[in-house]
Design a protein around this motif. Structure first.
Motif, PDB file in Angstrom:
ATOM      1  N   VAL A  43      -4.436  -0.931   4.266  1.00  0.00           N
ATOM      2  CA  VAL A  43      -4.681   0.142   3.301  1.00  0.00           C
ATOM      3  C   VAL A  43      -4.666  -0.450   1.894  1.00  0.00           C
ATOM      4  CG1 VAL A  43      -3.829   2.323   2.353  1.00  0.00           C
ATOM      5  CG2 VAL A  43      -3.589   1.846   4.797  1.00  0.00           C
ATOM      6  N   PRO A  44      -5.771  -0.329   1.144  1.00  0.00           N
ATOM      7  CA  PRO A  44      -5.784  -0.816  -0.232  1.00  0.00           C
ATOM      8  C   PRO A  44      -4.892   0.066  -1.105  1.00  0.00           C
ATOM      9  CG  PRO A  44      -7.833   0.305   0.265  1.00  0.00           C
ATOM     10  CD  PRO A  44      -7.043   0.264   1.540  1.00  0.00           C
ATOM     11  N   GLN A  45      -4.067  -0.588  -1.930  1.00  0.00           N
ATOM     12  CA  GLN A  45      -3.134   0.145  -2.777  1.00  0.00           C
ATOM     13  C   GLN A  45      -3.165  -0.389  -4.193  1.00  0.00           C
ATOM     14  OE1 GLN A  45       0.569  -0.583  -0.609  1.00  0.00           O
ATOM     15  NE2 GLN A  45       0.472   1.503   0.186  1.00  0.00           N
ATOM     16  N   ALA A  46      -2.676   0.412  -5.112  1.00  0.00           N
ATOM     17  CA  ALA A  46      -2.496   0.010  -6.503  1.00  0.00           C
ATOM     18  C   ALA A  46      -1.063   0.321  -6.895  1.00  0.00           C
ATOM     19  CB  ALA A  46      -3.470   0.738  -7.406  1.00  0.00           C
ATOM     20  N   ILE A  47      -0.418  -0.653  -7.493  1.00  0.00           N
ATOM     21  CA  ILE A  47       0.935  -0.477  -8.018  1.00  0.00           C
ATOM     22  C   ILE A  47       0.789  -0.336  -9.527  1.00  0.00           C
ATOM     23  CG2 ILE A  47       3.243  -1.481  -8.217  1.00  0.00           C
ATOM     24  CD1 ILE A  47       2.338  -3.248  -5.734  1.00  0.00           C
ATOM     25  N   CYS A  48       1.261   0.782 -10.056  1.00  0.00           N
ATOM     26  CA  CYS A  48       1.072   1.093 -11.474  1.00  0.00           C
ATOM     27  C   CYS A  48       2.394   0.997 -12.226  1.00  0.00           C
ATOM     28  CB  CYS A  48       0.510   2.500 -11.631  1.00  0.00           C
ATOM     29  SG  CYS A  48      -1.049   2.748 -10.762  1.00  0.00           S
ATOM     30  N   PHE A  49       2.380   0.272 -13.340  1.00  0.00           N
ATOM     31  CA  PHE A  49       3.510   0.157 -14.253  1.00  0.00           C
ATOM     32  C   PHE A  49       3.079   0.824 -15.546  1.00  0.00           C
ATOM     33  CE2 PHE A  49       3.666  -3.352 -11.343  1.00  0.00           C
ATOM     34  CZ  PHE A  49       4.998  -3.417 -10.976  1.00  0.00           C
ATOM     35  N   PHE A  70      11.586   2.045 -12.473  1.00  0.00           N
ATOM     36  CA  PHE A  70      12.071   0.812 -11.863  1.00  0.00           C
ATOM     37  C   PHE A  70      12.005  -0.240 -12.956  1.00  0.00           C
ATOM     38  CE2 PHE A  70      11.464  -3.215  -9.672  1.00  0.00           C
ATOM     39  CZ  PHE A  70      12.542  -3.180  -8.803  1.00  0.00           C
ATOM     40  N   GLY A  71      13.139  -0.871 -13.253  1.00  0.00           N
ATOM     41  CA  GLY A  71      13.167  -1.891 -14.297  1.00  0.00           C
ATOM     42  C   GLY A  71      12.789  -1.370 -15.669  1.00  0.00           C
ATOM     43  N   GLY A  72      13.098  -0.105 -15.951  1.00  0.00           N
ATOM     44  CA  GLY A  72      12.826   0.461 -17.262  1.00  0.00           C
ATOM     45  C   GLY A  72      11.439   1.050 -17.438  1.00  0.00           C
ATOM     46  N   GLU A  73      10.547   0.847 -16.488  1.00  0.00           N
ATOM     47  CA  GLU A  73       9.196   1.379 -16.590  1.00  0.00           C
ATOM     48  C   GLU A  73       8.952   2.412 -15.505  1.00  0.00           C
ATOM     49  OE1 GLU A  73       6.009  -1.487 -18.281  1.00  0.00           O
ATOM     50  OE2 GLU A  73       6.978  -2.480 -16.589  1.00  0.00           O
ATOM     51  N   ILE A  74       8.042   3.319 -15.791  1.00  0.00           N
ATOM     52  CA  ILE A  74       7.594   4.263 -14.772  1.00  0.00           C
ATOM     53  C   ILE A  74       6.730   3.468 -13.795  1.00  0.00           C
ATOM     54  CG2 ILE A  74       6.239   6.338 -14.342  1.00  0.00           C
ATOM     55  CD1 ILE A  74       6.898   7.116 -17.307  1.00  0.00           C
ATOM     56  N   VAL A  75       7.040   3.583 -12.509  1.00  0.00           N
ATOM     57  CA  VAL A  75       6.316   2.825 -11.491  1.00  0.00           C
ATOM     58  C   VAL A  75       5.950   3.753 -10.341  1.00  0.00           C
ATOM     59  CG1 VAL A  75       6.434   0.903  -9.850  1.00  0.00           C
ATOM     60  CG2 VAL A  75       7.596   0.723 -12.049  1.00  0.00           C
ATOM     61  N   PHE A  76       4.706   3.637  -9.868  1.00  0.00           N
ATOM     62  CA  PHE A  76       4.295   4.383  -8.693  1.00  0.00           C
ATOM     63  C   PHE A  76       3.203   3.623  -7.960  1.00  0.00           C
ATOM     64  CE2 PHE A  76       2.161   5.982 -12.431  1.00  0.00           C
ATOM     65  CZ  PHE A  76       0.832   6.089 -12.075  1.00  0.00           C
ATOM     66  N   GLY A  88     -14.968  12.295   3.842  1.00  0.00           N
ATOM     67  CA  GLY A  88     -14.186  13.517   3.714  1.00  0.00           C
ATOM     68  C   GLY A  88     -12.689  13.308   3.848  1.00  0.00           C
ATOM     69  N   ALA A  89     -12.263  12.162   4.364  1.00  0.00           N
ATOM     70  CA  ALA A  89     -10.832  11.904   4.512  1.00  0.00           C
ATOM     71  C   ALA A  89     -10.259  11.481   3.167  1.00  0.00           C
ATOM     72  CB  ALA A  89     -10.588  10.815   5.548  1.00  0.00           C
ATOM     73  N   VAL A  90      -9.074  11.937   2.876  1.00  0.00           N
ATOM     74  CA  VAL A  90      -8.417  11.594   1.623  1.00  0.00           C
ATOM     75  C   VAL A  90      -7.101  10.908   1.950  1.00  0.00           C
ATOM     76  CG1 VAL A  90      -7.407  12.512  -0.494  1.00  0.00           C
ATOM     77  CG2 VAL A  90      -9.458  13.568   0.469  1.00  0.00           C
ATOM     78  N   PRO A  91      -6.893   9.671   1.471  1.00  0.00           N
ATOM     79  CA  PRO A  91      -5.646   8.984   1.751  1.00  0.00           C
ATOM     80  C   PRO A  91      -4.488   9.641   1.003  1.00  0.00           C
ATOM     81  CG  PRO A  91      -6.913   7.746   0.176  1.00  0.00           C
ATOM     82  CD  PRO A  91      -7.773   8.902   0.620  1.00  0.00           C
ATOM     83  N   GLU A  92      -3.309   9.569   1.571  1.00  0.00           N
ATOM     84  CA  GLU A  92      -2.147  10.102   0.877  1.00  0.00           C
ATOM     85  C   GLU A  92      -1.731   9.136  -0.210  1.00  0.00           C
ATOM     86  OE1 GLU A  92       1.950   9.199   2.548  1.00  0.00           O
ATOM     87  OE2 GLU A  92       0.729   9.211   4.350  1.00  0.00           O
ATOM     88  N   TRP A  93      -1.068   9.628  -1.217  1.00  0.00           N
ATOM     89  CA  TRP A  93      -0.505   8.743  -2.216  1.00  0.00           C
ATOM     90  C   TRP A  93       1.004   8.814  -2.074  1.00  0.00           C
ATOM     91  CZ3 TRP A  93       1.952  12.360  -5.193  1.00  0.00           C
ATOM     92  CH2 TRP A  93       1.332  13.591  -5.342  1.00  0.00           C
ATOM     93  N   ALA A  94       1.657   7.723  -2.357  1.00  0.00           N
ATOM     94  CA  ALA A  94       3.111   7.643  -2.193  1.00  0.00           C
ATOM     95  C   ALA A  94       3.703   7.079  -3.470  1.00  0.00           C
ATOM     96  CB  ALA A  94       3.455   6.751  -1.009  1.00  0.00           C
ATOM     97  N   TRP A  95       4.869   7.483  -3.775  1.00  0.00           N
ATOM     98  CA  TRP A  95       5.540   7.029  -4.990  1.00  0.00           C
ATOM     99  C   TRP A  95       6.621   6.035  -4.631  1.00  0.00           C
ATOM    100  CZ3 TRP A  95       2.151   8.168  -8.118  1.00  0.00           C
ATOM    101  CH2 TRP A  95       1.391   9.316  -7.923  1.00  0.00           C
ATOM    102  N   ALA A  96       6.692   4.973  -5.384  1.00  0.00           N
ATOM    103  CA  ALA A  96       7.658   3.916  -5.130  1.00  0.00           C
ATOM    104  C   ALA A  96       9.067   4.368  -5.487  1.00  0.00           C
ATOM    105  CB  ALA A  96       7.302   2.664  -5.930  1.00  0.00           C
TER     106      ALA A  96
END
Length: 121
Positions: A43-49, A70-76, A88-96
């Motif tokens: 599953v391709p993912q992106a980690i956002c800081f 996490f470590g002082g920054e907003i991370v998801f 038509g399928a939509v992947p779920e998003w998850a928060w770190a």
């Protein structure tokens, strides 16, 4: 106000950056947005800081959208939409990190601890 659900249609880091900036516009100026891409279990993912121009703006964003630090920054983490999910399928998003109101959260068998307020500048 836009929601985090808008991110689930992003297929790459460029589209995700634009969507995150759009969501954050209601809360203040984005000071830093770093997006790292990876793949987990196919599953391709992106980690956002993310950090905003003001700690109060960050706290408002975190509370409104259920984000944490996490470590002082907003991370998801966002599962990116790709053709491999099928039409038509939509992947779920998850928060770190768990929502701001939680002290300890169990997510996929891991325990994550979090402070309620941002650190003093």
């Amino acid at each position: 106000m836009k929601t985090l659900g808008d991110l689930r249609h992003c297929a790459d880091a460029s589209a995700l950056r634009k969507a995150v900036l759009g969501i954050c516009a209601d809360f203040g100026t984005v000071k830093r947005l770093e997006i790292l891409t990876a793949e987990q279990d196919g599953v391709p993912q992106a980690i956002c800081f993310l950090s905003l121009d003001n700690p109060d703006h960050e706290l408002a964003l975190m509370r409104a959208l259920g984000l944490g630090r996490f470590g002082g920054e907003i991370v998801f983490v966002v599962n990116l939409a790709r053709a491999l999910y099928g039409e038509g399928a939509v992947p779920e998003w998850a928060w770190a990190i768990p929502p701001v109101d939680a002290d300890v959260n169990r997510k996929r068998g891991r325990t994550v601890e979090q402070a309620h307020d941002p650190p003093d500048p």
